[in-house]
Design a protein around this motif. Structure first.
Motif, mmCIF file in Angstrom:
data_model
loop_
_atom_site.group_PDB
_atom_site.id
_atom_site.type_symbol
_atom_site.label_atom_id
_atom_site.label_comp_id
_atom_site.label_asym_id
_atom_site.label_seq_id
_atom_site.Cartn_x
_atom_site.Cartn_y
_atom_site.Cartn_z
ATOM 1 N N THR A 65 15.264 -5.949 4.902
ATOM 2 C CA THR A 65 15.221 -7.030 5.892
ATOM 3 C C THR A 65 13.922 -7.831 5.882
ATOM 4 O OG1 THR A 65 14.612 -5.305 7.467
ATOM 5 C CG2 THR A 65 16.887 -6.076 7.522
ATOM 6 N N ASP A 66 12.996 -7.456 5.016
ATOM 7 C CA ASP A 66 11.722 -8.180 4.997
ATOM 8 C C ASP A 66 11.099 -8.091 3.609
ATOM 9 O OD1 ASP A 66 9.829 -9.662 6.542
ATOM 10 O OD2 ASP A 66 10.308 -8.322 8.220
ATOM 11 N N ILE A 68 9.477 -7.762 0.067
ATOM 12 C CA ILE A 68 9.962 -7.588 -1.309
ATOM 13 C C ILE A 68 11.440 -7.184 -1.327
ATOM 14 C CG2 ILE A 68 9.625 -6.203 -3.408
ATOM 15 C CD1 ILE A 68 6.608 -6.076 -2.711
ATOM 16 N N ARG A 88 15.922 -0.349 9.280
ATOM 17 C CA ARG A 88 15.949 0.278 10.598
ATOM 18 C C ARG A 88 16.743 -0.511 11.637
ATOM 19 N NH1 ARG A 88 9.813 1.572 11.644
ATOM 20 N NH2 ARG A 88 9.854 -0.473 10.642
ATOM 21 N N LYS A 92 18.296 -7.184 12.582
ATOM 22 C CA LYS A 92 17.732 -7.845 11.393
ATOM 23 C C LYS A 92 18.683 -7.728 10.207
ATOM 24 C CE LYS A 92 12.728 -7.206 11.385
ATOM 25 N NZ LYS A 92 11.798 -6.318 10.784
ATOM 26 N N ASP A 114 16.522 5.097 10.067
ATOM 27 C CA ASP A 114 15.059 5.169 10.023
ATOM 28 C C ASP A 114 14.681 6.175 8.939
ATOM 29 O OD1 ASP A 114 12.387 5.572 10.324
ATOM 30 O OD2 ASP A 114 12.446 5.976 12.483
ATOM 31 N N TYR A 115 14.124 5.684 7.823
ATOM 32 C CA TYR A 115 13.775 6.569 6.710
ATOM 33 C C TYR A 115 12.632 7.527 7.063
ATOM 34 C CZ TYR A 115 16.889 4.467 3.255
ATOM 35 O OH TYR A 115 17.997 4.063 2.559
ATOM 36 N N ASN A 139 13.224 0.452 -2.357
ATOM 37 C CA ASN A 139 12.088 -0.408 -2.000
ATOM 38 C C ASN A 139 11.369 0.048 -0.735
ATOM 39 O OD1 ASN A 139 10.667 -3.206 -1.556
ATOM 40 N ND2 ASN A 139 11.922 -2.867 0.269
ATOM 41 N N TYR A 208 -1.068 7.049 1.100
ATOM 42 C CA TYR A 208 -0.199 6.009 0.537
ATOM 43 C C TYR A 208 -0.287 6.023 -0.989
ATOM 44 C CZ TYR A 208 1.601 1.349 -0.578
ATOM 45 O OH TYR A 208 2.319 0.308 -1.119
ATOM 46 N N LYS A 212 2.700 6.899 -3.761
ATOM 47 C CA LYS A 212 3.142 5.926 -4.764
ATOM 48 C C LYS A 212 2.976 6.472 -6.181
ATOM 49 C CE LYS A 212 4.773 2.894 -2.054
ATOM 50 N NZ LYS A 212 6.186 2.502 -2.125
ATOM 51 N N VAL A 241 1.199 -8.457 -2.761
ATOM 52 C CA VAL A 241 2.235 -9.477 -2.611
ATOM 53 C C VAL A 241 2.146 -9.927 -1.147
ATOM 54 C CG1 VAL A 241 4.728 -9.924 -2.705
ATOM 55 C CG2 VAL A 241 3.697 -8.340 -4.353
ATOM 56 N N THR A 243 3.268 -10.260 2.037
ATOM 57 C CA THR A 243 4.350 -9.810 2.923
ATOM 58 C C THR A 243 3.757 -9.363 4.260
ATOM 59 O OG1 THR A 243 4.188 -7.492 2.260
ATOM 60 C CG2 THR A 243 5.649 -8.874 0.940
ATOM 61 N N THR A 246 1.128 -6.500 3.950
ATOM 62 C CA THR A 246 -0.249 -6.799 3.544
ATOM 63 C C THR A 246 -0.918 -7.801 4.482
ATOM 64 O OG1 THR A 246 0.645 -8.462 2.062
ATOM 65 C CG2 THR A 246 0.070 -6.337 1.086
HETATM 66 N N1 LIG Z 1 3.371 -6.041 -0.292
HETATM 67 C C1 LIG Z 1 2.591 -5.529 -1.221
HETATM 68 O O1 LIG Z 1 1.510 -6.047 -1.540
HETATM 69 C C2 LIG Z 1 3.012 -4.297 -1.946
HETATM 70 C C3 LIG Z 1 2.233 -3.878 -3.025
HETATM 71 C C4 LIG Z 1 2.603 -2.737 -3.712
HETATM 72 C C5 LIG Z 1 3.745 -2.048 -3.342
HETATM 73 N N2 LIG Z 1 4.483 -2.470 -2.289
HETATM 74 C C6 LIG Z 1 5.670 -1.695 -1.935
HETATM 75 O O2 LIG Z 1 6.775 -2.567 -1.857
HETATM 76 C C7 LIG Z 1 7.709 -2.080 -0.885
HETATM 77 C C8 LIG Z 1 8.026 -3.190 0.109
HETATM 78 O O3 LIG Z 1 6.825 -3.623 0.720
HETATM 79 P P1 LIG Z 1 6.762 -4.949 1.604
HETATM 80 O O4 LIG Z 1 5.379 -5.438 1.506
HETATM 81 O O5 LIG Z 1 7.887 -5.845 1.254
HETATM 82 O O6 LIG Z 1 6.978 -4.316 3.056
HETATM 83 P P2 LIG Z 1 7.413 -5.039 4.434
HETATM 84 O O7 LIG Z 1 7.257 -6.504 4.340
HETATM 85 O O8 LIG Z 1 6.692 -4.301 5.493
HETATM 86 O O9 LIG Z 1 8.973 -4.702 4.521
HETATM 87 C C9 LIG Z 1 9.386 -3.372 4.651
HETATM 88 C C10 LIG Z 1 10.892 -3.278 4.795
HETATM 89 O O10 LIG Z 1 11.219 -1.901 4.971
HETATM 90 C C11 LIG Z 1 11.869 -1.724 6.238
HETATM 91 N N3 LIG Z 1 11.373 -0.483 6.819
HETATM 92 C C12 LIG Z 1 10.094 -0.179 7.153
HETATM 93 N N4 LIG Z 1 10.040 1.059 7.656
HETATM 94 C C13 LIG Z 1 11.304 1.542 7.646
HETATM 95 C C14 LIG Z 1 11.878 2.767 8.025
HETATM 96 N N5 LIG Z 1 11.164 3.746 8.584
HETATM 97 N N6 LIG Z 1 13.210 2.943 7.871
HETATM 98 C C15 LIG Z 1 13.964 1.950 7.347
HETATM 99 N N7 LIG Z 1 13.467 0.782 6.953
HETATM 100 C C16 LIG Z 1 12.159 0.566 7.102
HETATM 101 C C17 LIG Z 1 11.479 -2.952 7.062
HETATM 102 O O11 LIG Z 1 12.499 -3.331 7.967
HETATM 103 P P3 LIG Z 1 12.532 -2.900 9.489
HETATM 104 O O12 LIG Z 1 11.107 -2.919 9.976
HETATM 105 O O13 LIG Z 1 13.420 -3.850 10.150
HETATM 106 O O14 LIG Z 1 13.117 -1.531 9.441
HETATM 107 C C18 LIG Z 1 11.419 -4.027 5.982
HETATM 108 O O15 LIG Z 1 12.721 -4.473 5.681
HETATM 109 C C19 LIG Z 1 7.046 -0.860 -0.244
HETATM 110 O O16 LIG Z 1 7.529 0.306 -0.843
HETATM 111 C C20 LIG Z 1 5.577 -1.049 -0.567
HETATM 112 O O17 LIG Z 1 4.885 0.158 -0.607
HETATM 113 C C21 LIG Z 1 4.137 -3.579 -1.580
#
Ligand SMILES: NC(=O)c1ccc[n+]([C@@H]2O[C@H](COP(=O)([O-])OP(=O)(O)OC[C@H]3O[C@@H](n4cnc5c(N)ncnc54)[C@H](OP(=O)(O)O)[C@@H]3O)[C@@H](O)[C@H]2O)c1
Length: 319
Positions: A65-66, A68, A88, A92, A114-115, A139, A208, A212, A241, A243, A246
């Protein structure tokens, strides 16, 4: 008495050294050529058409829902996959599902879980029953709200459990649920979203970073097991990225939008088992793991995160 001619005596050694030098130069030139050709194949030509519904009608994205995950969902729906979205918040999920249906005319399903909880997998198993799944994007992931020393992390006991459940257990359990049907059809793609912080330890984001690193090892080990069975399992290690996670609002070349990142990443599927997914990130990955000594990477990471912690606590006036 015969005179000793230095030039003549050294000639064989000189010739040998010449050939050693020539061999090293030729090897380096061949290595460089190989790197340029493989780099061109990955980053310029790409493998953009591999991910299509020919792999299976459905694509499953966790954390859809958000950020990546939402971008993966959009890109896979654009390619014609029916989408199973998991996150979750049902509200959304409904919004994203509706927008995918109207933009790409695809079927969608959702599962709200909720994971962070370990007992959700029977519900997910029920939701996935009977679906022909071609692609799974593991993801979902969470990070720290700010960099912190291990023992100072608020509510540390729950923090550890939740982060392990979301970042590690989800990847293993989702794979357990989806892989058997991929194996039976001898096709399918699993993308596991690790992080560049899994390539080297990141102080003050230590849990974290470690989770990873697990995702990266899990993916690479599993890819070795299942490659010969026709399944692609890719470890994806992005740097920053822009998002919600970050809190980066202004995307730049090295901190792209999730849409830009995902579009680039998908061209690497089938070409790299382990990828930074985006050319500027691949350069950063090379610098941090090959060029820079690990002690320097750790030291700079610690310094950067200490400064970020200071700024965060000052803003929150928690000091
Ligand atoms: N952004 C970066 O710079 C970056 C860099 C390296 C790796 N990553 C990895 O890329 C992946 C996505 O990151 P992102 O930056 O896109 O994150 P994000 O913008 O925070 O989005 C996270 C997504 O996961 C869902 N989520 C969060 N906690 C949850 C839970 N407990 N149960 C179910 N759903 C859950 C959120 O939706 P709801 O809150 O609605 O549940 C949202 O859809 C992650 O694994 C992150 O570690 C990101």
């Amino acid at each position: 008495m015969e005179s000793f001619n230095v030039v003549e005596t050294l000639q064989p050694a000189e010739r040998a050294l010449f050939w050693v030098g020539a061999l090293i130069t030729a090897s380096l030139a061949l290595w460089l050529l190989y790197k340029i050709i493989t780099g061109f194949r990955i980053w310029v030509l790409g493998n953009g058409d591999l991910l299509s519904p020919k792999l299976g009608k459905w694509a499953v994205v966790t954390g859809a829902t958000d950020g990546i995950g939402k971008s993966y969902a959009e890109e896979l729906a654009r390619r014609g996959f029916s989408m199973m979205l998991i996150s979750r918040s049902q509200e959304k999920l409904d919004d994203v599902a509706k927008s995918l249906e109207s933009a790409y005319n695809v079927e969608t399903k959702t599962i709200a879980v909720d994971y962070g909880q370990a007992d959700i997998y029977p519900k997910i198993e029920k939701g996935l029953a009977g679906l022909e799944i071609g692609v799974l994007v593991n993801n979902v992931g969470i990070s720290y709200s700010y960099p912190e020393f291990f023992l100072h992390i608020p509510d540390l006991e729950n923090f550890i459990t939740t982060m392990i459940n979301v970042n590690i257990t989800s990847v293993c359990q989702m794979t357990r649920l989806v892989l058997p049907r991929m194996e039976a059809r001898a096709k399918g793609v699993i993308l596991n979203i690790s992080s560049a912080s899994g390539m080297f330890p990141v102080p003050m984001l230590t849990i974290y970073s470690s989770t990873k690193a697990f995702v990266d090892f899990f993916s690479r080990g599993l890819q070795a097991e299942y490659k010969c069975k026709g399944i692609i399992i890719q470890s994806v290690l992005p740097f920053f990225v822009a998002t919600k996670m970050t809190k980066i609002r202004k995307p730049t070349l090295d901190k792209p939008t999730p849409e830009r990142y995902v579009a680039a990443e998908l061209t690497t599927v089938g070409l790299q088992d382990q990828t930074n997914g985006y050319f500027p990130h691949a350069v950063m990955g090379w610098v941090t793991t090959v060029v820079a000594p690990i002690k320097l990477v750790l030291c700079l990471g610690l310094r950067m995160n200490k400064a970020q912690r200071g700024g965060y606590l000052r803003r929150r006036k928690l000091r």
